[in-house]
Design an enzyme around this catalytic site. Sequence first.
Site, PDB file in Angstrom:
ATOM      1  N   ASP A  67       0.869  -1.275   0.005  1.00  7.87           N
ATOM      2  CA  ASP A  67       0.095   0.011  -0.181  1.00  7.87           C
ATOM      3  C   ASP A  67       0.817   1.174   0.079  1.00  7.87           C
ATOM      4  O   ASP A  67       1.945   1.261   0.161  1.00  7.87           O
ATOM      5  CB  ASP A  67      -0.957   0.038   1.281  1.00  7.87           C
ATOM      6  CG  ASP A  67      -0.467  -0.474   2.492  1.00  7.87           C
ATOM      7  OD1 ASP A  67       0.954  -0.475   2.506  1.00  7.87           O
ATOM      8  OD2 ASP A  67      -1.031  -0.992   3.447  1.00  7.87           O
ATOM      9  N   ASN A 136      -7.288  -3.208  14.276  1.00 10.07           N
ATOM     10  CA  ASN A 136      -8.753  -3.487  14.080  1.00 10.07           C
ATOM     11  C   ASN A 136      -8.881  -4.802  12.848  1.00 10.07           C
ATOM     12  O   ASN A 136      -9.826  -4.933  12.611  1.00 10.07           O
ATOM     13  CB  ASN A 136      -9.461  -2.185  13.232  1.00 10.07           C
ATOM     14  CG  ASN A 136      -8.670  -1.747  12.174  1.00 10.07           C
ATOM     15  OD1 ASN A 136      -7.839  -2.564  11.406  1.00 10.07           O
ATOM     16  ND2 ASN A 136      -9.143  -0.650  11.303  1.00 10.07           N
ATOM     17  N   HIS A 138      -7.132  -5.070  10.128  1.00  4.64           N
ATOM     18  CA  HIS A 138      -6.645  -4.988   8.675  1.00  4.64           C
ATOM     19  C   HIS A 138      -5.315  -5.747   8.522  1.00  4.64           C
ATOM     20  O   HIS A 138      -4.507  -5.810   9.154  1.00  4.64           O
ATOM     21  CB  HIS A 138      -6.696  -3.369   8.496  1.00  4.64           C
ATOM     22  CG  HIS A 138      -5.744  -2.848   8.880  1.00  4.64           C
ATOM     23  ND1 HIS A 138      -5.904  -1.282   9.123  1.00  4.64           N
ATOM     24  CD2 HIS A 138      -4.314  -2.931   8.879  1.00  4.64           C
ATOM     25  CE1 HIS A 138      -4.653  -0.759   9.326  1.00  4.64           C
ATOM     26  NE2 HIS A 138      -3.874  -1.880   9.398  1.00  4.64           N
ATOM     27  N   GLU A 143      -9.846  -2.320   5.391  1.00  7.92           N
ATOM     28  CA  GLU A 143     -10.293  -1.982   6.765  1.00  7.92           C
ATOM     29  C   GLU A 143     -11.660  -2.811   6.954  1.00  7.92           C
ATOM     30  O   GLU A 143     -12.287  -3.174   5.932  1.00  7.92           O
ATOM     31  CB  GLU A 143     -10.541  -0.617   6.848  1.00  7.92           C
ATOM     32  CG  GLU A 143      -9.617   0.405   6.485  1.00  7.92           C
ATOM     33  CD  GLU A 143      -8.441   0.553   7.622  1.00  7.92           C
ATOM     34  OE1 GLU A 143      -8.421  -0.240   8.417  1.00  7.92           O
ATOM     35  OE2 GLU A 143      -7.760   1.633   7.848  1.00  7.92           O
TER      36      GLU A 143
HETATM   37  C1  F6R Z   1       1.455  -1.583   6.063  1.00 12.96           C
HETATM   38  C2  F6R Z   1       0.153  -2.182   6.121  1.00 12.96           C
HETATM   39  C3  F6R Z   1      -0.614  -2.270   7.436  1.00 12.96           C
HETATM   40  C4  F6R Z   1       0.377  -2.691   8.689  1.00 12.96           C
HETATM   41  C5  F6R Z   1      -0.495  -2.566  10.008  1.00 12.96           C
HETATM   42  C6  F6R Z   1       0.376  -2.953  11.278  1.00 12.96           C
HETATM   43  O1  F6R Z   1       1.885  -1.723   4.704  1.00 12.96           O
HETATM   44  O2  F6R Z   1      -0.380  -2.549   5.096  1.00 12.96           O
HETATM   45  O3  F6R Z   1      -1.595  -3.137   7.432  1.00 12.96           O
HETATM   46  O4  F6R Z   1       1.005  -3.685   8.719  1.00 12.96           O
HETATM   47  O5  F6R Z   1      -1.180  -1.384  10.036  1.00 12.96           O
HETATM   48  O6  F6R Z   1       0.927  -1.621  11.435  1.00 12.96           O
HETATM   49  P1  F6R Z   1       2.316  -1.656  12.448  1.00 12.96           P
HETATM   50  O7  F6R Z   1       3.333  -2.751  12.234  1.00 12.96           O
HETATM   51  O8  F6R Z   1       2.859  -0.408  12.443  1.00 12.96           O
HETATM   52  O9  F6R Z   1       1.533  -1.775  13.586  1.00 12.96           O
END
Ligand code: F6R
Length: 242
Positions: A67, A136, A138, A143
């Site tokens: 992303d 959450n 994701h 989301e």
């Molecule tokens: C990042 C992504 C997100 C993160 C997730 C966890 O490219 O796609 O899904 O993997 O938000 O983020 P952290 O590791 O910062 O807790």
Amino acid sequence: MVIQVFENEQQVAKAGAAIIAAQILAEPQSVLGLATGSTPIELYKELVKLYDDGVISFAEVTSFNLDEYLGIDRHHDQSYFRFMVDNLFSKINILPDSIHIPDGTAVDPQAECERFEEAIADANYIDLQLLGLGRNGHIGFNEPNSFFQKATHVTDLAEDTITANARFFETDAEVPRQAISMGIGTIMEAGRILLLATGVGKAEAVKAMVEGHIDPLCQASILQIHPDVTILLDQEAASLLN
Ligand code: F6R
């Protein structure tokens, strides 16, 4: 799902890097799906060590990132492009042309999503997709929703994701509200999936992903039906599992 629980975050990172290194050794032309965020930072450090030690080479590897924020230029210090350059790409021998990250400033974001999806198909799909997990549930920026989105798409970020990201931006106005993200279909097409989650803040999402019903309100729960998923957790993230 293969679930492995380690004592701490460092051991999770080492185990994750070993899985990616083994993939590259077995198939030097591997197509890797990569993630940003706090979770994989230590894993990337371990991969850089393995590269420095001459154990692995990224010369023939192709990468696709999950992303990118919409409206954030790749040179912005909070862009995911910049994150990848700083944490991994500038420290290894991957070829610039082999790196694929959605362009958050594309004039036509929908066309950019289609282009990205086609590039993955042209590379013959992702061999190993690395994932983190949102609090959450994701994965990528898929989301909580009433459905699973198939392909790469423009998405509104959930309020809790915006709040979680706010710490990286100077003013509230700068915090991105939208992103381009691989879809759940894109992720599920990967041959193998490697998900890392660490810290007590992820414990509920881990439980819903592994023990809950398959439900788009926890997008990661779809991974229950992928044939090759490895989940690496530290004790805190695993603390609510039965
Ligand atoms: C990042 C992504 C997100 C993160 C997730 C966890 O490219 O796609 O899904 O993997 O938000 O983020 P952290 O590791 O910062 O807790």
